[in-house]
Enzyme design. Sequence first.
Site, mmCIF file in Angstrom:
data_model
loop_
_atom_site.group_PDB
_atom_site.id
_atom_site.type_symbol
_atom_site.label_atom_id
_atom_site.label_comp_id
_atom_site.label_asym_id
_atom_site.label_seq_id
_atom_site.Cartn_x
_atom_site.Cartn_y
_atom_site.Cartn_z
ATOM 1 N N ASP A 35 0.834 -1.211 0.000
ATOM 2 C CA ASP A 35 0.000 0.000 0.000
ATOM 3 C C ASP A 35 0.869 1.261 0.000
ATOM 4 O OD1 ASP A 35 -2.300 1.442 0.031
ATOM 5 O OD2 ASP A 35 -2.657 1.221 2.183
ATOM 6 N N HIS A 52 2.721 3.289 -9.236
ATOM 7 C CA HIS A 52 2.436 1.846 -9.322
ATOM 8 C C HIS A 52 3.620 1.102 -9.952
ATOM 9 C CE1 HIS A 52 -1.499 2.335 -7.755
ATOM 10 N NE2 HIS A 52 -1.992 2.993 -8.799
ATOM 11 N N LEU A 149 10.546 -20.658 -5.108
ATOM 12 C CA LEU A 149 9.685 -19.643 -4.487
ATOM 13 C C LEU A 149 8.366 -19.604 -5.240
ATOM 14 C CD1 LEU A 149 10.634 -16.179 -3.199
ATOM 15 C CD2 LEU A 149 8.686 -16.379 -4.693
HETATM 16 C C1 FPP Z 1 -2.045 0.159 -3.294
HETATM 17 O O1 FPP Z 1 -1.564 1.485 -3.198
HETATM 18 C C2 FPP Z 1 -1.482 -0.506 -4.463
HETATM 19 C C3 FPP Z 1 -2.195 -0.965 -5.544
HETATM 20 C C4 FPP Z 1 -3.664 -0.853 -5.664
HETATM 21 C C5 FPP Z 1 -1.516 -1.586 -6.689
HETATM 22 C C6 FPP Z 1 -0.299 -2.373 -6.321
HETATM 23 C C7 FPP Z 1 0.332 -2.845 -7.560
HETATM 24 C C8 FPP Z 1 1.644 -3.016 -7.714
HETATM 25 C C9 FPP Z 1 2.649 -2.812 -6.642
HETATM 26 C C10 FPP Z 1 2.141 -3.501 -9.033
HETATM 27 C C11 FPP Z 1 1.994 -4.981 -9.114
HETATM 28 C C12 FPP Z 1 1.932 -5.403 -10.496
HETATM 29 C C13 FPP Z 1 1.983 -6.683 -10.915
HETATM 30 C C14 FPP Z 1 1.916 -6.948 -12.352
HETATM 31 C C15 FPP Z 1 2.138 -7.828 -10.006
HETATM 32 P P1 FPP Z 1 -2.586 2.647 -3.485
HETATM 33 O O2 FPP Z 1 -2.742 2.805 -4.970
HETATM 34 O O3 FPP Z 1 -3.881 2.351 -2.760
HETATM 35 O O4 FPP Z 1 -1.864 3.908 -2.897
HETATM 36 P P2 FPP Z 1 -2.391 4.876 -1.749
HETATM 37 O O5 FPP Z 1 -2.700 4.004 -0.566
HETATM 38 O O6 FPP Z 1 -1.244 5.802 -1.523
HETATM 39 O O7 FPP Z 1 -3.623 5.555 -2.305
#
Ligand code: FPP
Length: 286
Positions: A35, A52, A149
């Site tokens: 997050d 992201h 893994l």
């Molecule tokens: C939450 O932070 C994160 C997400 C909704 C997306 C997480 C995705 C990735 C780390 C990329 C993974 C990709 C693959 C292909 C496996 P948020 O967007 O809610 O951020 P915030 O809490 O600051 O609003």
Amino acid sequence: MSTWVKENCVSFFQLFCIKVVKTGRVPQHIAFIMDGNRRFAKKHNVQRNTGHSKGFDKLSETLKWCLDLGIPEVTVYAFSIENFKRSEDEVNGLMDLARDKFQRLLDEMDQINEWGVRIHVAGRLALLPEDLQALVAKAMLLTKNNNKLRLNIAYSYTARDEISRAASHLVDGVNNQELLPEDIDEDLVSQTLELGEPELLVRTSGEVRLSDFMLWQISNTVLYFTDVLWPEFSIWDILAAIIYFQRHAPPARLEDSISEEKLNFLERLEKSRWQQLENMAAIVAS
Ligand code: FPP
């Protein structure tokens, strides 16, 4: 250079610290709620989708740390069914990121096999665009024999949806006379779910909620919350989480034995899951 497992991101001193931490108990399955990508983007004045993308880079570093730590199973929450409600631009950006990364995974299959990483994407895959379904299915089929893994990616996932799908498989099992209603117990429900039980769950960015992630599986899990935003998560943060786990982990539980009927039901379910993936992978190929 591998996209999914970042090489050369651990110094000698960090490797030494990993070795020290490994003298204690290391979780055999660790889960992450990754997050804080958008807050990271805001903080650094970059586009949301860059946040992201940095989040994915952090995942590839984290996988290297987990390999060095000898953790055999990692589960990450990458896209919730709720995330479909975000703006069209952000959802498209996340789908494009996934397309790019899964395509690269298929292009770099030799390296993935060398690392021994097995990919499992858990969630309601039918909600994804068809071309992405095919990429995801191919990634799972082509890595299924790797065993160093296991990376479970919860994508188009919520725990309540996972539990509902498991309930529907169990009802099918009873209707097909593979199971008796009284066969349905905690262990069978656990084994019908797509994801297993993590020993440690880490959530970044200071939120202390579970956001519908692995709700059934975490009844005995050590929960670790940290304020750091996911793209800024460091090796010291993962080591701190593992040291916290070493201080708070309950004793490891022994698995109960399972009846032949239940085993046959689970084997049939597993077979039908692989068949669905073969069908998905063929959609775009045909
Ligand atoms: C939450 O932070 C994160 C997400 C909704 C997306 C997480 C995705 C990735 C780390 C990329 C993974 C990709 C693959 C292909 C496996 P948020 O967007 O809610 O951020 P915030 O809490 O600051 O609003």
